[in-house]
Design a protein around this motif. Structure first.
Motif, short mmCIF file in Angstrom:
data_model
loop_
_atom_site.label_atom_id
_atom_site.label_comp_id
_atom_site.label_asym_id
_atom_site.label_seq_id
_atom_site.Cartn_x
_atom_site.Cartn_y
_atom_site.Cartn_z
N TYR A 99 0.73 -1.18 -0.01
CA TYR A 99 0.15 -0.05 -0.12
C TYR A 99 0.86 1.14 0.15
O TYR A 99 1.30 1.85 1.04
N TYR A 100 1.34 1.78 -1.20
CA TYR A 100 2.38 2.81 -1.16
C TYR A 100 1.89 3.95 -0.81
O TYR A 100 2.65 4.94 -0.19
N ARG A 101 0.62 4.21 -0.60
CA ARG A 101 0.05 5.69 -0.37
C ARG A 101 0.33 5.63 1.43
O ARG A 101 0.20 6.76 1.91
N ARG A 102 0.66 4.56 2.10
CA ARG A 102 0.64 4.88 3.58
C ARG A 102 1.70 5.65 3.78
O ARG A 102 1.87 6.35 4.81
N SER A 103 2.87 5.63 2.98
CA SER A 103 4.10 6.53 3.19
C SER A 103 4.04 7.77 2.46
O SER A 103 5.02 8.37 2.55
N HIS A 104 3.19 8.21 1.87
CA HIS A 104 3.02 9.31 0.90
C HIS A 104 3.02 10.42 2.05
O HIS A 104 2.27 10.53 2.97
N PRO A 105 3.67 11.47 1.56
CA PRO A 105 3.97 12.68 2.62
C PRO A 105 2.53 13.40 2.96
O PRO A 105 2.49 13.85 4.02
N CYS A 106 1.52 13.52 2.05
CA CYS A 106 0.43 14.12 2.32
C CYS A 106 -0.53 13.28 3.37
O CYS A 106 -0.91 13.92 4.43
N TRP A 107 -0.36 12.10 3.40
CA TRP A 107 -1.04 10.96 4.41
C TRP A 107 -0.27 11.06 5.68
O TRP A 107 -0.69 11.19 6.74
N LEU A 108 1.27 11.19 5.69
CA LEU A 108 1.81 11.34 6.90
C LEU A 108 1.62 12.58 7.62
O LEU A 108 1.53 12.61 8.78
#
Length: 122
Positions: free
Chosen positions: A103-112
């Motif tokens: 789940y690549y979006r887990r570490s996306h800057p906007c979600w962090l």
């Protein structure tokens, strides 16, 4: 991709047909290609598995990887239904083998950033 990760090396690929695997391997400089899961999993150089097959094959491929004792990262969804996902998770837990879901979006800057805001109560 994974082949760029420090300390990792892509040593083999598997596709539904050997010719497709060989084509991919040639184009990407992968040393070995396989047309079956069993052949891939019996390769002693393989020490982890990335399952990116069609979801209808996830259960079969995951159970084989768990049985082989190989840490595995799987594309989502884990299975076609909750029962398949449960079977996969239970197989890895029983084998004591790590399983991750890609789940690549887990570490996306906007979600962090959003996670940090929520944790701060912003």
């Amino acid at each position: 991709g994974f082949y760029k990760a420090k300390g990792s090396r892509l040593v083999a690929v598997m596709r539904r047909t050997l010719s497709a695997a060989q084509d991919f391997a040639e184009r990407h400089g992968v040393p070995r290609a396989y047309g079956t899961v069993d052949a891939l999993l019996s390769d002693e150089a393989v020490n982890a598995v990335y399952v990116a097959s069609p979801v209808g094959s996830h259960l079969e491929h995951a159970l084989a990887a768990a049985k082989a004792g190989l840490p595995t990262i799987m594309e989502k969804p884990l299975g076609r239904c909750a029962e398949e996902a449960r079977q996969i998770v239970e197989a890895f837990e029983s084998a004591g083998v790590p399983l991750w879901v890609a789940y690549y979006r887990r570490s996306h800057p906007c979600w962090l950033a959003l996670k940090a805001m929520l944790e701060r109560g912003d």
